[in-house]
Design a protein around this motif. Structure first.
Motif, PDB file in Angstrom:
ATOM      1  N   LEU A   1      -9.340   2.039  -0.474  1.00 20.18           N
ATOM      2  CA  LEU A   1      -9.225   3.179  -0.103  1.00 20.18           C
ATOM      3  C   LEU A   1     -10.516   4.312  -0.469  1.00 20.18           C
ATOM      4  O   LEU A   1     -11.269   3.804  -1.388  1.00 20.18           O
ATOM      5  CB  LEU A   1      -7.874   3.798  -0.946  1.00 20.18           C
ATOM      6  CG  LEU A   1      -6.593   2.969  -0.705  1.00 20.18           C
ATOM      7  CD1 LEU A   1      -5.665   3.280  -1.904  1.00 20.18           C
ATOM      8  CD2 LEU A   1      -6.286   3.238   0.553  1.00 20.18           C
TER       9      LEU A   1
ATOM     10  N   LEU B   1      -1.808   1.177  -4.807  1.00 18.73           N
ATOM     11  CA  LEU B   1      -1.832   0.183  -4.235  1.00 18.73           C
ATOM     12  C   LEU B   1      -1.191  -0.908  -5.220  1.00 18.73           C
ATOM     13  O   LEU B   1      -1.578  -0.771  -6.493  1.00 18.73           O
ATOM     14  CB  LEU B   1      -2.974  -0.388  -3.917  1.00 18.73           C
ATOM     15  CG  LEU B   1      -3.364  -1.675  -3.362  1.00 18.73           C
ATOM     16  CD1 LEU B   1      -3.869  -1.656  -1.811  1.00 18.73           C
ATOM     17  CD2 LEU B   1      -4.361  -2.487  -3.954  1.00 18.73           C
TER      18      LEU B   1
ATOM     19  N   VAL C   1       0.750  -1.173  -0.030  1.00 11.13           N
ATOM     20  CA  VAL C   1      -0.042   0.055   0.033  1.00 11.13           C
ATOM     21  C   VAL C   1       1.050   1.204   0.136  1.00 11.13           C
ATOM     22  O   VAL C   1       1.647   1.496   0.761  1.00 11.13           O
ATOM     23  CB  VAL C   1      -0.968   0.177   1.185  1.00 11.13           C
ATOM     24  CG1 VAL C   1      -1.836   1.404   1.231  1.00 11.13           C
ATOM     25  CG2 VAL C   1      -1.657  -1.169   1.290  1.00 11.13           C
TER      26      VAL C   1
ATOM     27  N   GLU D   1      -1.033   6.752   2.566  1.00  9.51           N
ATOM     28  CA  GLU D   1      -1.761   6.803   4.015  1.00  9.51           C
ATOM     29  C   GLU D   1      -2.688   8.013   3.947  1.00  9.51           C
ATOM     30  O   GLU D   1      -2.998   8.421   2.885  1.00  9.51           O
ATOM     31  CB  GLU D   1      -0.381   6.988   5.116  1.00  9.51           C
ATOM     32  CG  GLU D   1       0.619   6.096   5.061  1.00  9.51           C
ATOM     33  CD  GLU D   1       0.330   4.919   5.593  1.00  9.51           C
ATOM     34  OE1 GLU D   1      -0.940   4.804   6.494  1.00  9.51           O
ATOM     35  OE2 GLU D   1       0.732   3.700   5.258  1.00  9.51           O
ATOM     36  N   VAL D   2      -3.596   7.525   5.007  1.00  9.78           N
ATOM     37  CA  VAL D   2      -4.715   8.712   5.215  1.00  9.78           C
ATOM     38  C   VAL D   2      -3.905  10.187   5.195  1.00  9.78           C
ATOM     39  O   VAL D   2      -3.047  10.255   5.979  1.00  9.78           O
ATOM     40  CB  VAL D   2      -5.499   8.582   6.433  1.00  9.78           C
ATOM     41  CG1 VAL D   2      -6.565   9.556   6.580  1.00  9.78           C
ATOM     42  CG2 VAL D   2      -6.185   7.085   6.188  1.00  9.78           C
TER      43      VAL D   2
ATOM     44  N   ARG E   1      -8.169   4.387   4.525  1.00 13.52           N
ATOM     45  CA  ARG E   1      -7.377   3.455   4.016  1.00 13.52           C
ATOM     46  C   ARG E   1      -8.071   2.029   4.701  1.00 13.52           C
ATOM     47  O   ARG E   1      -7.940   2.015   5.942  1.00 13.52           O
ATOM     48  CB  ARG E   1      -6.085   3.455   4.425  1.00 13.52           C
ATOM     49  CG  ARG E   1      -5.093   2.132   3.955  1.00 13.52           C
ATOM     50  CD  ARG E   1      -3.844   2.553   4.650  1.00 13.52           C
ATOM     51  NE  ARG E   1      -3.073   1.235   4.416  1.00 13.52           N
ATOM     52  CZ  ARG E   1      -2.008   1.157   4.920  1.00 13.52           C
ATOM     53  NH1 ARG E   1      -1.080   2.233   5.015  1.00 13.52           N
ATOM     54  NH2 ARG E   1      -1.570  -0.048   5.039  1.00 13.52           N
ATOM     55  N   ASN E   2      -8.700   1.232   4.061  1.00 15.59           N
ATOM     56  CA  ASN E   2      -9.461  -0.055   4.644  1.00 15.59           C
ATOM     57  C   ASN E   2      -8.472  -1.329   4.151  1.00 15.59           C
ATOM     58  O   ASN E   2      -8.959  -2.299   4.261  1.00 15.59           O
ATOM     59  CB  ASN E   2     -10.649  -0.238   4.197  1.00 15.59           C
ATOM     60  CG  ASN E   2     -11.322   1.188   4.554  1.00 15.59           C
ATOM     61  OD1 ASN E   2     -11.140   1.392   5.451  1.00 15.59           O
ATOM     62  ND2 ASN E   2     -12.333   1.388   3.632  1.00 15.59           N
TER      63      ASN E   2
ATOM     64  N   ILE F   1      -6.244  11.255   0.257  1.00 16.26           N
ATOM     65  CA  ILE F   1      -6.806  10.032   0.662  1.00 16.26           C
ATOM     66  C   ILE F   1      -7.236  10.191   1.770  1.00 16.26           C
ATOM     67  O   ILE F   1      -6.869  10.765   2.964  1.00 16.26           O
ATOM     68  CB  ILE F   1      -5.483   8.927   0.864  1.00 16.26           C
ATOM     69  CG1 ILE F   1      -4.910   8.681  -0.555  1.00 16.26           C
ATOM     70  CG2 ILE F   1      -6.353   7.697   1.397  1.00 16.26           C
ATOM     71  CD1 ILE F   1      -5.844   7.946  -1.687  1.00 16.26           C
TER      72      ILE F   1
END
Length: 176
Positions: free
Chosen positions: A163, A55, A40, A43-44, A148-149, A145
């Motif tokens: 995302l 990703l 990934v 990041e957030v 993020r899951n 972003i």
């Protein structure tokens, strides 16, 4: 009633309450299922550009499938060459009345079948390349972003939100 005109100040502040929300938020996922997340890359809070890789999926299986599809195209091309040679040879033999019309039609059918198999192999190769391209999730638009899951090592499913992206990084204040 009549009054005299007067000059006065008007306050520039208006008190209101409300919430801040994304102008447009996009849910991002992949079009593949059962593939492991390799990396990934965001990041957030990360700002992203249009087309930026967000990703990476483990593409080893997809690469093998693409190579198999390439080999299928090469095999189908060889079959077409062989069938064309047979049909050409059959045409000259038919003109000399050395083979029956039925045998010549069989050679023509073999040629048509080989050409159809080549078309099918090319389509399968293109589909394998397309699936390989899906191994990288890219940003459809610039933005930030917001969620993020997904974690490296996770197996993804088709359509799952991995995302979330705030388009253009634009937020709005919705006053009440």
């Amino acid at each position: 009633s009549v009054g005299t005109a007067q000059q006065s100040s008007i306050p520039l502040q208006v008190q209101a309450s409300g919430s801040i929300a994304a102008w447009q938020e996009m849910s991002l996922g992949v079009e593949l299922s059962g593939v492991r997340v390799a990396q990934v890359l965001v990041e957030v809070g990360s700002p992203v550009r249009t087309g930026q890789a967000l990703l990476l999926l483990d593409a080893r299986t997809l690469e093998v499938q693409a190579r198999q599809a390439e080999a299928g195209v090469a095999l189908a091309r060889a079959s077409v060459d062989l069938a064309l040679a047979g049909a050409t040879r059959g045409e000259s033999l038919l003109a000399q009345k050395l083979i029956s019309a039925s045998n010549y039609e069989t050679l023509q059918a073999d040629r048509n079948r080989a050409e159809a198999q080549l078309t099918s192999a090319v389509a399968e190769r293109d589909a394998a390349r397309l699936r390989l391209g899906f191994a990288t999730l890219r940003a459809p638009d610039a933005g930030i972003i917001s969620a993020r899951n997904v974690q490296p090592g996770q197996i993804v499913t088709n359509g799952a939100e991995l995302l979330r992206l705030i388009r253009r990084g634009r937020i709005e204040w919705r006053a009440e």
